[in-house]
Design an enzyme around this catalytic site. Structure first.
Site, PDB file in Angstrom:
ATOM      1  N   LYS A  57    -126.725  19.526 123.502  1.00  0.00           N
ATOM      2  CA  LYS A  57    -126.515  19.387 122.052  1.00  0.00           C
ATOM      3  C   LYS A  57    -127.755  19.858 121.283  1.00  0.00           C
ATOM      4  O   LYS A  57    -127.641  20.553 120.275  1.00  0.00           O
ATOM      5  CB  LYS A  57    -126.183  17.932 121.705  1.00  0.00           C
ATOM      6  N   ASP A  74    -125.959  10.475 118.050  1.00  0.00           N
ATOM      7  CA  ASP A  74    -125.032   9.788 118.963  1.00  0.00           C
ATOM      8  C   ASP A  74    -125.570   9.703 120.396  1.00  0.00           C
ATOM      9  O   ASP A  74    -124.804   9.728 121.348  1.00  0.00           O
ATOM     10  CB  ASP A  74    -123.644  10.444 118.931  1.00  0.00           C
ATOM     11  N   HIS A 122    -116.696   7.566 111.454  1.00  0.00           N
ATOM     12  CA  HIS A 122    -117.992   7.396 112.117  1.00  0.00           C
ATOM     13  C   HIS A 122    -118.976   6.674 111.194  1.00  0.00           C
ATOM     14  O   HIS A 122    -119.094   7.025 110.016  1.00  0.00           O
ATOM     15  CB  HIS A 122    -118.606   8.753 112.485  1.00  0.00           C
ATOM     16  N   GLU A 141    -124.240   5.731 116.940  1.00  0.00           N
ATOM     17  CA  GLU A 141    -123.023   6.154 116.238  1.00  0.00           C
ATOM     18  C   GLU A 141    -121.858   5.249 116.649  1.00  0.00           C
ATOM     19  O   GLU A 141    -121.538   5.133 117.823  1.00  0.00           O
ATOM     20  CB  GLU A 141    -122.682   7.605 116.579  1.00  0.00           C
ATOM     21  N   ALA A 153    -108.029  12.102 121.116  1.00  0.00           N
ATOM     22  CA  ALA A 153    -109.431  12.548 121.217  1.00  0.00           C
ATOM     23  C   ALA A 153    -109.893  12.622 122.675  1.00  0.00           C
ATOM     24  O   ALA A 153    -110.616  13.552 123.059  1.00  0.00           O
ATOM     25  CB  ALA A 153    -110.335  11.617 120.417  1.00  0.00           C
TER      26      ALA A 153
END
Ligand code: 0O2
Length: 216
Positions: A57, A74, A122, A141, A153
């Site tokens: 990420k 997160d 979120h 998160e 999801a």
């Protein structure tokens, strides 16, 4: 934070925060149960992001290692799954009323769903962890979604992983249709919410009476 990051030391407060939040949020669900009220919280899970995913990420977003704790929100993640869309907003209110963390950002992917079809709410919180070196704040998160949103999801996430983010167009189309079906399911369930809750209350009463009589 230097370049040679000690991952065990770095991730420990995140694990602590995720574990504490899981206990606290499950405690809220228990309180609803004791008061024989519909709990907006159905289940709570949590995880610390694997090191490889943190690095991926950071790489994808051009975030230097020295900035990951401020810029990746997160690394610690908690998920609250509920039955009805209304429950999501009740949970957000419950989180806003708490004093054991500070909310620093909210993202409403219900009102503004992602192009993938992703829906969820979120809430990013700044959570204080008591460590042997003093208080350490970490970003966590909290994802709040219905069972239907969660089902979608989880499946989309697996496909994204399998196809490294390049899901074939035909599957993408099916996912869009599945997202629409999940949305319709939430809408239909919302219309019979009172009926469902009454049925669950009767079931709960029956179960606790049977329990008192020594049944299973
Ligand atoms: P994990 O741990 O594998 O789930 P970005 O991550 O770049 O999309 P950003 O700004 O970092 O977005 O934060 P955002 O939008 O709050 O998204 C963070 C997390 O939300 C993701 O974490 C997913 O868990 C979830 N999410 C966001 N968009 C989607 C989506 O389109 N599909 C699914 N299935 N989940 C989504 P990660 O990084 O994917 O990690």
């Amino acid at each position: 934070m230097g370049k040679n990051i000690n991952w065990s030391t770095f991730l420990a407060p995140y694990q602590q925060a995720v574990d504490e939040l899981k206990v606290k949020l499950r405690g809220m669900r228990k309180q609803y149960e004791i008061e024989v009220k519909h709990s907006p919280i159905e289940l709570v899970t949590g995880r610390v992001k694997p090191i490889s995913s943190i690095l991926d990420k950071a790489n994808r977003k051009g975030i230097p290692i020295s900035e990951i704790e401020n810029m990746i929100q997160d690394i610690g993640g908690v998920r609250i799954v509920c039955q009805f869309v209304d429950d999501i907003y009740t949970i957000v209110e419950l989180l806003r009323a708490r004093h054991d963390f500070e909310i620093i950002e909210e993202k409403d992917y219900l009102k503004h769903k992602k192009s993938s079809g992703y829906r969820s709410y979120h809430v990013v919180v700044r959570y204080p962890v008591a460590t042997i070196k003093g208080e350490k704040f970490v970003l966590i998160e909290i994802q709040i979604r219905t069972l239907a949103m969660n089902f979608w999801a989880i499946n989309e996430h697996s496909l994204n992983y399998k196809y490294s983010g390049e899901i074939p167009v035909d599957i993408q189309k099916r996912l869009q249709r599945a997202a629409e079906a999940a949305f319709q399911l939430d809408e239909e369930m919302a219309k019979i919410k009172d009926e469902v809750q009454e049925a669950q209350w009767i079931f709960h009463q029956h179960k606790s009476n049977t329990h008192k009589k020594g049944g299973r």
